[in-house]
Design an enzyme around this catalytic site. Structure first.
Site, PDB file in Angstrom:
ATOM      1  N   GLU A 179       0.820  -1.223   0.000  1.00 48.53           N
ATOM      2  CA  GLU A 179       0.000   0.000   0.000  1.00 48.53           C
ATOM      3  C   GLU A 179       0.849   1.267   0.000  1.00 48.53           C
ATOM      4  OE1 GLU A 179      -2.834  -0.633  -0.792  1.00 48.53           O
ATOM      5  OE2 GLU A 179      -3.000  -2.708  -0.127  1.00 48.53           O
ATOM      6  N   GLY A 180       2.017   1.180  -0.625  1.00 45.47           N
ATOM      7  CA  GLY A 180       2.908   2.331  -0.735  1.00 45.47           C
ATOM      8  C   GLY A 180       4.008   2.275   0.295  1.00 45.47           C
TER       9      GLY A 180
END
Length: 596
Positions: A442-443
């Protein structure tokens, strides 16, 4: 031998005494969110996570998931499927979902506390409902009415699960490079073709159908991120009237063999002309994707928090029981052959670091979640806009730092065990391995940092930062004459002033050289997070003193806050020095000379 006890008392303290969520719920008109109901639900969640999920944590790590290459099917670890059935039967799948869609419509901030319990009990298992929550948010905000009726209700009921299919073999975070195609059909559907990787929950045995939300390109789509659309692609075909048809042309090609979270299946998914439906407008898929992504980023931050707390609990137990050496100041247990580990200053340093970051991180995360409640439920447009800006500012801090601190604290907790922490018997090495992924998916931390400094601060002219600084200023003004809080208020006011000045300093450098943003961003993320926690720890001491809490509870809060201000908050100064050093020391060395 690894245990978990849900920290219900501290969750209630953070949510109600410090943040004032119950007052917010009343203000937002969430009439059914009364304290007696919420407390009962929280206690039941604690029982479920402690008795059902926690015992399966080691099982999932040992057995992992099994992929059948002939059929593409995936079998989850023993007990996982049965635990999911209990989860659905208990109504947990739709705890924060809209009542009109079959959910219980409880606040997102309350759901965040429950999610922390799930992830602390069993992080791998918790990934399955996490992805369903992301799909729920995308469909809730961007789906057509028929899509909500057909797909969303089933996901909220737990009958089906959801996924996010974003990454491809040739592109990770750079989604502008994705190649998956979507061919329009005469009946209004689309044929989706391409390969997605790192798909959590892409195939499993929990439910008969899995609803994949897939990023793909239409034939006439412009290049880059402006040409991305989002599609619903079910594992089993579903007609617009909800009729379930044949198996769709989507299959799990393989699963990853990972460092940790073995019970969470990570799939390579192949789409070979699979039937799908467009969500939202053509070429506007990033809007829906960021709805999922922002929800998921907050959720992953909670994963980091959950691992900090579980690791701390077990390290604390061990340090109280394990006899090793004598205190330097003299024997504390002279009637025994040695003193417990907890008498040693370095053990206390590690334990207090875990305690301070867990309890402080909990307040930070729950406050961010209350902003989601305001954004979704307030009838005041200005209030919603302010909440949106502050939430955008806090999201990369929650995601980036709670996961970084999760790695730091699982390391500290394992270290408390010495050699016993490195072997499987005690379960500590699993927590350390499981924590490692949280800073990546998620980054990555670097992406969160660029988002915070580049987008949320520079591009928005510090709007979110100014809101947070106003919160700090208001607190410091309110307690300026409170002698019992002076030791926290004065340094908090000073570091908040420095935060604003340092941001301006970095911004001016970035105007002359864009590389300064990338060079300063990670240090700025850490700096910001440490200041934010200083604010929450000062508030915690004030709330503890003002409330009807036992003396030992108040003492523990004050002493932990003192530790935080004395030993952790000073980390900001090394980050400030690194930012001020500029980009030259990072970029001067030619890439060809790195191995010279």
């Amino acid at each position: 031998m690894n245990r978990y006890t849900a920290p219900v008392r501290d969750m209630k303290f953070a949510l109600y005494d410090v943040i004032g969520a119950d007052k917010l719920y009343a203000k937002l008109g969430i009439e059914h969110a009364q304290r007696d109901l919420l407390d009962a639900v929280m206690e039941e969640a604690a029982k479920f996570t402690q008795s059902v999920l926690a015992p399966l944590n080691g099982v999932g790590d040992e057995h992992g998931c099994v992929h059948d290459k002939d059929t593409g099917a995936v079998t989850t670890p023993p007990g996982f499927k049965e635990a999911y059935a209990q989860f659905v039967e208990g109504g947990w799948a739709g705890i924060t979902a809209p009542e009109a869609m079959g959910g219980q419509d409880l606040p997102e901030s309350f759901g965040a506390a429950l999610k922390e319990m799930i992830d602390a009990a069993n992080l791998s298992w918790g990934n399955y409902p996490l992805l369903s929550h992301g799909a729920t948010e995308a469909l809730k905000h961007h789906g057509e009415d028929w899509q909500k009726e057909v797909f969303l209700k089933k996901i909220i009921a737990g009958e089906w699960t959801g996924t996010m299919c974003l990454t491809e073999p040739h592109c990770g975070s750079d989604l502008g490079l994705l190649k998956t195609k979507a061919e329009p059909q005469a009946d209004g559907t689309y044929k989706i073709s391409g390969t997605k990787i790192f798909i959590t929950g892409g195939e499993h045995d929990f439910t008969d159908n899995i609803i994949h939300l897939v990023l793909a390109r239409l034939p006439d789509a412009p290049a880059g991120v402006k040409g991305i659309s989002l599609f619903i692609v079910p594992k089993v075909q579903v007609a617009r009237d909800g009729t379930v048809g044949a198996r769709n042309a989507v299959r799990c090609g393989s699963i990853e063999h990972k460092m940790g979270i073995h019970g969470s299946v990570t799939c390579v998914m192949n789409f070979d002309g699979a039937q799908g439906y467009l969500i939202g407008q053509p070429n506007k898929g990033l809007n829906a994707m960021f709805t999922m992504m922002n929800t998921a980023r907050l959720a992953v931050g909670l994963q980091g928090l959950a691992l900090i707390d579980r690791a701390f609990q077990n390290a604390l137990d061990y340090s109280r029981d394990r006899l090793q050496g004598r205190a330097l100041s003299g024997a504390k247990n002279p009637d025994k052959p040695a003193d417990p580990l907890i008498v040693h200053p370095d053990i206390r340093r590690m334990l207090l670091t875990c305690k301070a970051l867990a309890e402080g991180g909990r307040m930070l995360a729950l406050h961010a979640a209350t902003l989601v409640d305001v954004l979704e439920r307030s009838k005041d447009e200005a209030e919603r806009k302010e909440a949106d800006v502050l939430l955008g500012f806090l999201t990369p801090i929650v995601k980036g730092l709670l996961t970084e601190w999760g790695n730091e604290c699982t390391y500290h907790a394992l270290q408390c065990f010495g050699g016993h922490g490195y072997v499987r018997e005690w379960g500590m090495e699993q927590l350390a391995r499981d924590a490692r992924i949280t800073t990546i998916y998620e980054g990555t931390t670097g992406i969160q940092a660029l988002d915070l400094l580049g987008r949320k601060t520079m591009q928005l002219q510090g709007a979110g930062l100014q809101q947070f600084l106003k919160m700090i200023q208001a607190f410091c003004t309110e307690h300026a004459t409170d002698a019992s809080l002076t030791e926290f208020v004065l340094p908090l006011a000073e570091i908040a002033k420095q935060w604003g000045e340092l941001t301006m300093e970095v911004g001016k450098k970035a105007m002359a050289n864009a590389d300064e943003v990338g060079a300063a961003s990670v240090d700025y993320l850490f700096y910001s997070g440490y200041v934010a926690l200083a604010f929450w720890w000062a508030k915690a001491v004030a709330a503890a003193e003002a409330g009807a809490h036992p003396a030992e509870f108040k003492t523990a809060k004050r002493e932990t806050a003192r530790f935080y201000f004395a030993r952790i908050l000073p980390r900001t100064q090394s980050h400030a020095a690194a930012m001020r050093s500029g980009s030259g020391n990072l970029l001067a060395l030619d890439a060809a000379l790195f191995d010279s």
